[in-house]
Scaffold this motif. Structure first.
Motif, PDB file in Angstrom:
ATOM      1  N   UNK A 256       0.824  -1.215   0.000  1.00 51.08           N
ATOM      2  CA  UNK A 256       0.000   0.000   0.000  1.00 51.08           C
ATOM      3  C   UNK A 256       0.854   1.260   0.000  1.00 51.08           C
ATOM      4  N   UNK A 257       1.934   1.237   0.752  1.00 53.00           N
ATOM      5  CA  UNK A 257       2.838   2.383   0.788  1.00 53.00           C
ATOM      6  C   UNK A 257       3.554   2.541  -0.557  1.00 53.00           C
ATOM      7  N   UNK A 258       3.864   1.437  -1.210  1.00 49.96           N
ATOM      8  CA  UNK A 258       4.481   1.484  -2.532  1.00 49.96           C
ATOM      9  C   UNK A 258       3.558   2.189  -3.523  1.00 49.96           C
ATOM     10  N   UNK A 259       2.305   1.795  -3.559  1.00 52.80           N
ATOM     11  CA  UNK A 259       1.345   2.430  -4.487  1.00 52.80           C
ATOM     12  C   UNK A 259       1.191   3.911  -4.185  1.00 52.80           C
ATOM     13  N   UNK A 260       1.098   4.226  -2.925  1.00 57.79           N
ATOM     14  CA  UNK A 260       0.967   5.628  -2.516  1.00 57.79           C
ATOM     15  C   UNK A 260       2.206   6.428  -2.921  1.00 57.79           C
ATOM     16  N   UNK A 261       3.378   5.847  -2.744  1.00 61.41           N
ATOM     17  CA  UNK A 261       4.633   6.505  -3.131  1.00 61.41           C
ATOM     18  C   UNK A 261       4.697   6.714  -4.633  1.00 61.41           C
ATOM     19  N   UNK A 262       4.292   5.722  -5.393  1.00 57.92           N
ATOM     20  CA  UNK A 262       4.321   5.848  -6.852  1.00 57.92           C
ATOM     21  C   UNK A 262       3.356   6.926  -7.342  1.00 57.92           C
ATOM     22  N   UNK A 263       2.181   7.026  -6.708  1.00 57.11           N
ATOM     23  CA  UNK A 263       1.242   8.112  -7.068  1.00 57.11           C
ATOM     24  C   UNK A 263       1.857   9.466  -6.757  1.00 57.11           C
ATOM     25  N   UNK A 264       2.515   9.570  -5.606  1.00 55.37           N
ATOM     26  CA  UNK A 264       3.157  10.822  -5.211  1.00 55.37           C
ATOM     27  C   UNK A 264       4.245  11.204  -6.214  1.00 55.37           C
ATOM     28  N   UNK A 265       5.061  10.250  -6.593  1.00 54.35           N
ATOM     29  CA  UNK A 265       6.155  10.514  -7.540  1.00 54.35           C
ATOM     30  C   UNK A 265       5.598  10.968  -8.885  1.00 54.35           C
ATOM     31  N   UNK A 266       4.551  10.326  -9.350  1.00 53.39           N
ATOM     32  CA  UNK A 266       3.953  10.693 -10.642  1.00 53.39           C
ATOM     33  C   UNK A 266       3.344  12.093 -10.595  1.00 53.39           C
ATOM     34  N   UNK A 267       2.914  12.539  -9.425  1.00 54.40           N
ATOM     35  CA  UNK A 267       2.244  13.839  -9.304  1.00 54.40           C
ATOM     36  C   UNK A 267       3.207  14.990  -9.021  1.00 54.40           C
ATOM     37  N   UNK A 268       4.500  14.695  -8.882  1.00 56.52           N
ATOM     38  CA  UNK A 268       5.460  15.773  -8.604  1.00 56.52           C
ATOM     39  C   UNK A 268       5.488  16.762  -9.765  1.00 56.52           C
ATOM     40  N   UNK A 269       5.798  18.027  -9.471  1.00 57.76           N
ATOM     41  CA  UNK A 269       5.859  19.039 -10.538  1.00 57.76           C
ATOM     42  C   UNK A 269       6.928  18.682 -11.573  1.00 57.76           C
ATOM     43  N   UNK A 270       6.654  19.016 -12.821  1.00 54.04           N
ATOM     44  CA  UNK A 270       7.614  18.727 -13.893  1.00 54.04           C
ATOM     45  C   UNK A 270       8.787  19.694 -13.879  1.00 54.04           C
ATOM     46  N   UNK A 271       8.602  20.859 -13.286  1.00 55.43           N
ATOM     47  CA  UNK A 271       9.680  21.862 -13.268  1.00 55.43           C
ATOM     48  C   UNK A 271      10.495  21.788 -11.974  1.00 55.43           C
TER      49      UNK A 271
END
Length: 143
Positions: free
Chosen positions: A56-71
Motif C-alpha cells: 500500500x505504501x508502494x502504491x501511494x509513493x508511486x502516485x506521489x512521484x507521478x504527481x510531482x511538478x515537472x519543473x
C-alpha cells in the motif's frame, strides 16, 4: 496536511528510515524484485541497504512521484512546497521534514514532542512486538 506530509510520516512509520535517508530518497531508489519492492537507501558509513516497502505504501509513493511538478530541480521523492528563486522545486530539507511533523503533531493535539528518530524507534518497537528477530532488525536498519 498535504499528501506529501502524510506520506513522509508513513515512510518513517512503516520503513524506519533515518531523516537523511528520507530526504535523499530518489524516485530511482524504489526497486522492484518479483512481487516485493524495496527502498534502496544509503545509510550510515555509506552502507547501502534495501528496506522492504509495504504494497500500500508502494502504491501511494508511486502516485506521489507521478504527481510531482515537472519543473522540479531534483529527482528526489520529497520536494519543497514552495518554488525556489529560479522557479523550480528543490529537494525537501531536514528542517522541512521537522516542520511537517511538528505541524501534524500540532493538528493532532498531542502534547508529546515527536521527531523523525522517535518514529524510527517506534517502527523498531513494533517490529519486535510482531516477533521480528532483533538480529534481523539490526541488519535491516543499523544504528
Amino acid at each position: 496536511m498535504t499528501e506529501r506530509d502524510k506520506l513522509i510520516i508513513r515512510v518513517f512509520g512503516d520503513c524506519g528510515l533515518r531523516l537523511e535517508e528520507l530526504t535523499n530518497l530518489a524516485a530511482t531508489d524504489i526497486v522492484r524484485s518479483g512481487h516485493q519492492a524495496f527502498l534502496r537507501v544509503l545509510g550510515k558509513r555509506s552502507r547501502v541497504r534495501d528496506v522492504p516497502i509495504p504494497p500500500l505504501l508502494l502504491r501511494r509513493s508511486e502516485r506521489h512521484i507521478a504527481a510531482r511538478p515537472h519543473d522540479r530541480s531534483s529527482d528526489r521523492v520529497f520536494l519543497s512546497l514552495r518554488r525556489n528563486g529560479a522557479g523550480g522545486y528543490d529537494p525537501l530539507t531536514p528542517n522541512g521534514v521537522y516542520q511537517a511533523i511538528a505541524d501534524a503533531v500540532a493538528r493532532s493535539g498531542a502534547s508529546k514532542r515527536v521527531h523523525p528518530h522517535l518514529l524510527r524507534h517506534s517502527w523498531m518497537s513494533e517490529m519486535l512486538r510482531q516477533g521480528m528477530s532483533p538480529i534481523r532488525i539490526e541488519g535491516m536498519s543499523p544504528f
